[in-house]
Design a protein around this motif. Structure first.
Motif, mmCIF file in Angstrom:
data_model
loop_
_atom_site.group_PDB
_atom_site.id
_atom_site.type_symbol
_atom_site.label_atom_id
_atom_site.label_comp_id
_atom_site.label_asym_id
_atom_site.label_seq_id
_atom_site.Cartn_x
_atom_site.Cartn_y
_atom_site.Cartn_z
ATOM 1 N N TYR A 89 38.931 38.806 31.505
ATOM 2 C CA TYR A 89 39.353 37.982 32.636
ATOM 3 C C TYR A 89 40.638 37.282 32.236
ATOM 4 O O TYR A 89 40.676 36.607 31.217
ATOM 5 C CB TYR A 89 38.306 36.917 32.968
ATOM 6 C CG TYR A 89 36.988 37.473 33.419
ATOM 7 C CD1 TYR A 89 36.072 37.963 32.488
ATOM 8 C CD2 TYR A 89 36.641 37.502 34.762
ATOM 9 C CE1 TYR A 89 34.857 38.474 32.898
ATOM 10 C CE2 TYR A 89 35.428 38.021 35.177
ATOM 11 C CZ TYR A 89 34.545 38.505 34.235
ATOM 12 O OH TYR A 89 33.349 39.018 34.634
ATOM 13 N N VAL A 90 41.664 37.433 33.005
ATOM 14 C CA VAL A 90 42.950 36.849 32.634
ATOM 15 C C VAL A 90 43.719 36.507 33.909
ATOM 16 O O VAL A 90 43.527 37.136 34.943
ATOM 17 C CB VAL A 90 43.738 37.823 31.720
ATOM 18 C CG1 VAL A 90 44.021 39.140 32.412
ATOM 19 C CG2 VAL A 90 45.025 37.212 31.208
ATOM 20 N N GLU A 91 44.560 35.488 33.812
ATOM 21 C CA GLU A 91 45.402 35.159 34.956
ATOM 22 C C GLU A 91 46.478 36.229 35.107
ATOM 23 O O GLU A 91 47.035 36.693 34.117
ATOM 24 C CB GLU A 91 46.075 33.795 34.735
ATOM 25 C CG GLU A 91 45.165 32.634 34.958
ATOM 26 C CD GLU A 91 44.479 32.712 36.306
ATOM 27 O OE1 GLU A 91 45.162 33.033 37.297
ATOM 28 O OE2 GLU A 91 43.260 32.490 36.366
ATOM 29 N N ALA A 92 46.780 36.602 36.332
ATOM 30 C CA ALA A 92 47.754 37.675 36.567
ATOM 31 C C ALA A 92 49.079 37.345 35.886
ATOM 32 O O ALA A 92 49.736 38.222 35.338
ATOM 33 C CB ALA A 92 47.967 37.867 38.056
ATOM 34 N N SER A 93 49.445 36.076 35.877
ATOM 35 C CA SER A 93 50.734 35.719 35.294
ATOM 36 C C SER A 93 50.740 35.884 33.778
ATOM 37 O O SER A 93 51.792 35.909 33.150
ATOM 38 C CB SER A 93 51.088 34.283 35.664
ATOM 39 O OG SER A 93 50.030 33.426 35.313
#
Lengths: 210, 265
Positions: A89-93
């Motif tokens: 899970y990671v932020e798109a940025s």
């Protein structure tokens, strides 16, 4: 295939296969490369609609060719994550590049996302292969296991893998209302089994001052 | 830090260092009791830890003995409990220092945390804080910290702090203002200056801490003296004094950390 050149440049050796990378992150290449912008994160019509609806927009390009391609993003630190079927899970940025063996998607995060000022949704990466994520300063990997929960400041959270439950934890009391807030009132509490990536820096968050 | 084959180092509460750096940018505190922290510098923790704002309440006695800077009270918290606590600041270099019955003065924005064995006091140099006592503290700097010994003149922006030696004084090079041309330059600013005409001068025995850039970390302008301080207190009652808070918005009388700052005004 993914290799770090220093800590801020990602070098990818390619032999005819394709990797997905953040749009515009290529800094140099040798050999033959073709760059193709992918709409909607390269997730097809459904992904495109989901990303538009959720606001978790991700500008992605597909890089295909033979040779070495170098990627970097605003001199931020790059961390390699190897996935063997689990979900990242990671932020798109913060997602710089993914192997061809990985699929990306969006998922609902609830209040945590909102507290980071990143919206209610986050990006997931699944499959077998390597992903490169960026962070402000080298990321620290912290293990969470049974009886060993971890609290993270929403502004320092970058990514996590494994089977983790997230709770949004607040320490707001009448003191916060009196202006005697602790500045650490909002935390994400991770429980379960997995790894959490934090950066030695805090983004500005809505809850940051409370 | 040793990198294992095929992946990054994975930390858990048992492998995190005890009161030491995890990497140059993050510091791990083994908390057994209390530490003072600057707000917003905690990035993660294991264990049972509570954060209390500094003000009236249960921690009154601790605050009364160890915290003597009402202006900064709104920026500090007390972490209390058991566990491992990770501190970091905008990916700047983080270092810990030990004081033994010593004193050290440091730019207020650079100090991240300190043990209650130390007492925090406002320095009479605006924008600086003095730590007195015995214990460990954690400070951030933009680039690595260098220690130098007086006598020395340093650039004001590169100064992080100093220990044991007397407080510095200003030093100006007036050579560039001599003569007709120099006078013109001083009056009009035309012709430019090198920007190095003003230094802080240190004398005596001690240590001066410098950072490797002249880029200051953004910090809230604090370190002024309460307007209520009487005559003879340096900086008292001077409108627009460093700290710059007087004169813009009339300050409400506050106790520890005035009310407006608490609400970010």
């Amino acid at each position: 295939m993914f290799r770090l050149q220093g800590s801020k440049v990602l070098a990818v050796e390619m032999t005819g296969d394709a990797v997905k990378a953040k749009n515009g992150a290529m800094v140099a290449y040798d050999g033959q490369m073709a760059f193709k912008k992918m709409s909607g994160g390269g997730e097809g019509i459904r992904g495109m609609v989901t990303r538009r609806l959720t606001g978790e927009s991700m500008e992605v390009m597909e890089v295909k060719g033979h040779g070495t391609c170098y990627f970097a993003d605003r001199a931020s630190e790059i961390n390699l994550v190897r996935l063997n079927g689990e979900k990242l899970y990671v932020e798109a940025s913060n997602l710089l590049a993914t192997d061809p063996g990985l699929r990306t998607g969006t998922t609902f995060t609830g209040l945590r996302g909102a507290s980071q000022g990143n919206g209610l949704f986050t990006t997931t990466v699944e499959g077998v292969g390597q992903a490169a994520i960026t962070s402000d300063g080298p990321a620290i990997v912290l293990r969470v296991s049974a009886g060993m929960p971890l609290q993270v400041d929403p502004g320092a959270y970058v990514a996590h893998t494994g089977n983790l439950q997230q709770h949004f934890q607040t320490g707001i009391s009448w003191r916060t209302v009196m202006g005697e807030g602790s500045g650490e009132s909002f935390q994400i509490r991770f429980e379960g089994e997995g790894l959490v990536y934090v950066q030695p820096s805090e983004r500005n968050t809505i809850g940051g001052q409370l | 830090m040793t990198a294992m084959a095929g992946g990054p180092v994975i930390h858990d509460p048992h492998t995190l260092p005890v009161d030491d750096n995890v990497n140059p940018y993050a510091f791990s505190v083994e908390l057994k009791g209390q530490w003072f922290l600057q707000k917003g510098k905690m990035i993660a923790y294991y264990g049972q830890i509570d954060f209390h704002g500094i003000g009236h309440g249960r921690l009154d006695r601790l605050v009364a003995t160890n915290f003597h800077s009402p202006l900064h009270a709104a920026d500090w918290v007390v972490a209390e409990g058991q566990g491992k606590l990770l501190l970091a600041d905008r990916a700047y270099d983080v270092n810990s220092f030990d004081l033994e019955n010593g004193n050290l003065t440091i730019r207020s924005g650079n100090l991240l945390a300190f043990q209650p064995g130390l007492a925090l006091k406002q320095s009479i140099i605006p924008g600086f804080l003095t730590l007195i006592g015995t214990g460990k503290f954690v400070a951030a700097s933009n680039g690595a910290v260098h220690f130098v010994e007086p006598p020395i003149r340093v650039d004001p922006q590169a100064l992080v702090g100093w220990a044991d030696c007397p407080s510095p004084c200003h030093h100006y090079d007036h050579g560039y203002m001599r003569g007709v041309l120099g006078g013109l330059r001083a009056l009009t600013g035309i012709g430019g200056t090198s920007g190095e005409e003003h230094q802080f001068e240190f004398v005596g025995a001690g240590q001066v801490l410098l950072q490797s850039t002249e880029v200051l970390m953004p910090e809230t302008a604090t370190g002024g003296v309460p307007a209520s301080a009487g005559p003879g207190v340096p900086g008292a009652g001077v409108p627009g004094a460093p700290g710059g808070q007087q004169g813009q918005v009339p300050r409400l009388p506050g106790q520890l950390g005035d009310l407006q700052r608490r609400f970010g005004l």
